[in-house]
Motif scaffolding. Structure first.
Motif, PDB file in Angstrom:
ATOM      1  N   GLU A   1       0.821  -1.214   0.000  1.00 28.11           N
ATOM      2  CA  GLU A   1       0.000   0.000   0.000  1.00 28.11           C
ATOM      3  C   GLU A   1       0.851   1.258   0.000  1.00 28.11           C
ATOM      4  O   GLU A   1       0.510   2.255  -0.650  1.00 28.11           O
ATOM      5  CB  GLU A   1      -0.912  -0.010   1.237  1.00 28.11           C
ATOM      6  CG  GLU A   1      -1.830   1.188   1.333  1.00 28.11           C
ATOM      7  CD  GLU A   1      -2.715   1.119   2.565  1.00 28.11           C
ATOM      8  OE1 GLU A   1      -3.541   2.035   2.752  1.00 28.11           O
ATOM      9  OE2 GLU A   1      -2.590   0.144   3.337  1.00 28.11           O
ATOM     10  N   ARG A   2       1.974   1.248   0.693  1.00 26.33           N
ATOM     11  CA  ARG A   2       2.786   2.457   0.845  1.00 26.33           C
ATOM     12  C   ARG A   2       4.004   2.480  -0.073  1.00 26.33           C
ATOM     13  O   ARG A   2       4.518   3.555  -0.375  1.00 26.33           O
ATOM     14  CB  ARG A   2       3.244   2.587   2.299  1.00 26.33           C
ATOM     15  CG  ARG A   2       2.118   2.688   3.308  1.00 26.33           C
ATOM     16  CD  ARG A   2       2.665   2.881   4.716  1.00 26.33           C
ATOM     17  NE  ARG A   2       3.583   1.808   5.091  1.00 26.33           N
ATOM     18  CZ  ARG A   2       3.201   0.659   5.643  1.00 26.33           C
ATOM     19  NH1 ARG A   2       1.905   0.436   5.864  1.00 26.33           N
ATOM     20  NH2 ARG A   2       4.087  -0.270   5.981  1.00 26.33           N
ATOM     21  N   GLN A   3       4.495   1.334  -0.487  1.00 28.56           N
ATOM     22  CA  GLN A   3       5.749   1.272  -1.226  1.00 28.56           C
ATOM     23  C   GLN A   3       5.511   1.222  -2.733  1.00 28.56           C
ATOM     24  O   GLN A   3       4.519   0.665  -3.210  1.00 28.56           O
ATOM     25  CB  GLN A   3       6.550   0.032  -0.796  1.00 28.56           C
ATOM     26  CG  GLN A   3       6.833  -0.001   0.702  1.00 28.56           C
ATOM     27  CD  GLN A   3       7.604  -1.245   1.105  1.00 28.56           C
ATOM     28  OE1 GLN A   3       8.641  -1.539   0.519  1.00 28.56           O
ATOM     29  NE2 GLN A   3       7.094  -1.976   2.084  1.00 28.56           N
ATOM     30  N   SER A   4       6.464   1.804  -3.460  1.00 27.31           N
ATOM     31  CA  SER A   4       6.409   1.779  -4.927  1.00 27.31           C
ATOM     32  C   SER A   4       6.959   0.439  -5.433  1.00 27.31           C
ATOM     33  O   SER A   4       7.958  -0.073  -4.914  1.00 27.31           O
ATOM     34  CB  SER A   4       7.221   2.926  -5.501  1.00 27.31           C
ATOM     35  OG  SER A   4       7.310   2.810  -6.906  1.00 27.31           O
ATOM     36  N   LEU A   5       6.308  -0.113  -6.471  1.00 26.98           N
ATOM     37  CA  LEU A   5       6.728  -1.384  -7.060  1.00 26.98           C
ATOM     38  C   LEU A   5       7.477  -1.180  -8.369  1.00 26.98           C
ATOM     39  O   LEU A   5       7.538  -2.090  -9.207  1.00 26.98           O
ATOM     40  CB  LEU A   5       5.509  -2.283  -7.285  1.00 26.98           C
ATOM     41  CG  LEU A   5       4.666  -2.604  -6.047  1.00 26.98           C
ATOM     42  CD1 LEU A   5       3.567  -3.599  -6.395  1.00 26.98           C
ATOM     43  CD2 LEU A   5       5.527  -3.156  -4.921  1.00 26.98           C
ATOM     44  N   GLU A   6       8.058  -0.011  -8.545  1.00 25.51           N
ATOM     45  CA  GLU A   6       8.813   0.263  -9.771  1.00 25.51           C
ATOM     46  C   GLU A   6       9.992  -0.699  -9.874  1.00 25.51           C
ATOM     47  O   GLU A   6      10.765  -0.870  -8.922  1.00 25.51           O
ATOM     48  CB  GLU A   6       9.299   1.713  -9.747  1.00 25.51           C
ATOM     49  CG  GLU A   6      10.052   2.102 -11.009  1.00 25.51           C
ATOM     50  CD  GLU A   6      10.533   3.543 -10.950  1.00 25.51           C
ATOM     51  OE1 GLU A   6      11.190   3.978 -11.902  1.00 25.51           O
ATOM     52  OE2 GLU A   6      10.239   4.218  -9.933  1.00 25.51           O
TER      53      GLU A   6
ATOM     54  N   ARG B   1      15.500  -2.148  -4.199  1.00 28.82           N
ATOM     55  CA  ARG B   1      15.705  -1.783  -5.606  1.00 28.82           C
ATOM     56  C   ARG B   1      17.195  -1.609  -5.862  1.00 28.82           C
ATOM     57  O   ARG B   1      17.900  -0.935  -5.099  1.00 28.82           O
ATOM     58  CB  ARG B   1      14.930  -0.501  -5.915  1.00 28.82           C
ATOM     59  CG  ARG B   1      14.802  -0.186  -7.385  1.00 28.82           C
ATOM     60  CD  ARG B   1      13.824   0.952  -7.608  1.00 28.82           C
ATOM     61  NE  ARG B   1      12.440   0.535  -7.353  1.00 28.82           N
ATOM     62  CZ  ARG B   1      11.767   0.820  -6.227  1.00 28.82           C
ATOM     63  NH1 ARG B   1      12.343   1.532  -5.267  1.00 28.82           N
ATOM     64  NH2 ARG B   1      10.526   0.401  -6.066  1.00 28.82           N
TER      65      ARG B   1
ATOM     66  N   GLU C   1      11.910   4.186   2.841  1.00 23.46           N
ATOM     67  CA  GLU C   1      10.918   4.902   3.641  1.00 23.46           C
ATOM     68  C   GLU C   1      11.520   5.393   4.950  1.00 23.46           C
ATOM     69  O   GLU C   1      11.240   6.518   5.391  1.00 23.46           O
ATOM     70  CB  GLU C   1       9.723   3.998   3.915  1.00 23.46           C
ATOM     71  CG  GLU C   1       8.834   3.754   2.709  1.00 23.46           C
ATOM     72  CD  GLU C   1       7.621   2.937   3.070  1.00 23.46           C
ATOM     73  OE1 GLU C   1       7.604   2.365   4.168  1.00 23.46           O
ATOM     74  OE2 GLU C   1       6.679   2.890   2.263  1.00 23.46           O
TER      75      GLU C   1
END
Length: 315
Positions: A45-50, A103, A144
């Motif tokens: 919900e809060r983290q980017s999945l790029e 990442r 984060e």
């Protein structure tokens, strides 16, 4: 020769195919997508999945333990991405396990990192019938944490700058300038001030010597008075002893007088009783005589005839 060559080609092709099948099977098992792999769902919900793709690595403590099967936007939870992962069955996925996105800085490829907050929690099980697999909770990624730390740092820097601006206000700046000017003046007259301070210290030393002499003299007087008071105390002790002896003597004399008074009172009590009896008899006689003296005629001529008894005659 020609049929033998064909059999050789066919046999080689079959061997190559078997090797490829074995390699594919091994790759599928190593990537956590075998038949015995455990499947989990992660809601991000809060983290980017790029940078996250199907077959991206799933790691725990730097070791590859599985792979990402697929991901999609959640229908029941708007704004949340559902990520389906397959993990090796020997991986300790617990109720305290948290999932974050790591990442690579160069390639930009993302991996799912699993971390156990504690190793003493029970294994993760499926808790809801509506879910297809157990759900691994979303954790807080390092990015984060860094962002949160930077935000807090920026806020503190902003607060510090505001306080600094308050300190460096025109009023405070004028006061600081005045303080610096006064400090400069004091430093200019430091030699004179130090000379005066030396003189004052000399005066204080002389006064201290005088006070010390006065204290010594006072101590001698105190010792003299103490000796006199000791002598006076000794004399007072002797006087107190003599007074006590006289008091004891007076107490003895008073006790003897008391005993004599008690004896005298006892004797006087008997004598008083005898005297009282005698006085009472005398009083009775006097009363009888007084009764006779009320009528002198009766004494001279006797009682009247009416007062005579039978056989009594008049004079």
């Amino acid at each position: 020769m020609e049929p033998e060559a064909k059999y050789t080609v066919v046999g080689g092709a079959v061997l190559v195919l078997l090797v490829l099948v074995a390699a594919a099977f091994y790759w599928l098992r190593s990537s956590g997508q075998g038949a015995d792999a455990h499947r989990y769902i992660i809601y991000f919900e809060r983290q980017s999945l790029e940078g996250l793709e199907p077959r991206s690595y799933v790691t725990m403590r730097g070791v590859r333990v599985g792979a990402v099967n697929r991901f999609r936007f959640s229908v029941s939870k708007p704004g949340v991405v559902e990520v389906f992962v397959a993990v090796d069955p020997t991986t300790p996925v617990l109720e305290s396990t948290r999932a974050t996105i790591d990442r690579h800085l160069v390639t930009g490829l993302a991996t799912v990192r699993l971390e156990n907050l504690t190793e003493f929690s029970p294994p993760l099980r499926k808790t809801q019938d509506i879910e297809d697999a157990p759900v691994i909770a979303e954790g807080e990624s390092t990015l984060e944490q860094v962002s949160s730390t930077l935000a807090q740092l920026a806020k503190r820097v902003d607060d510090t700058m505001q306080r600094l601006n308050t300190v460096l206000s025109p009023e405070n700046t004028a006061a600081l300038a005045e303080l610096l000017d006064n400090t400069r003046r004091v430093s200019q007259h430091a030699d004179t001030t130090l000379a005066k301070a030396d003189a004052a210290l000399g005066s204080i030393g002389a006064a201290a010597n005088e006070v010390r002499g006065l204290a010594n003299s006072l101590a001698g007087d105190v010792r003299t008075l103490a000796a006199r008071y000791d002598t006076l105390g000794a004399d007072a002790s002797v006087s107190v002893r003599e007074l006590g002896e006289a008091t004891r003597r007076i107490s003895a004399d008073a006790e003897q007088l008391s005993k004599r008074a008690d004896a005298l009172l006892a004797t006087g009590d008997a004598e008083l009783r005898t005297t009282a009896q005698a006085l009472r008899a005398a009083a009775d006689s006097v009363g009888a005589a007084a009764g006779r003296l009320r009528d002198p005629r009766q004494i001279i001529y006797g009682p009247p005839e009416a007062g005579l008894g039978p056989g009594e005659g008049g004079r």
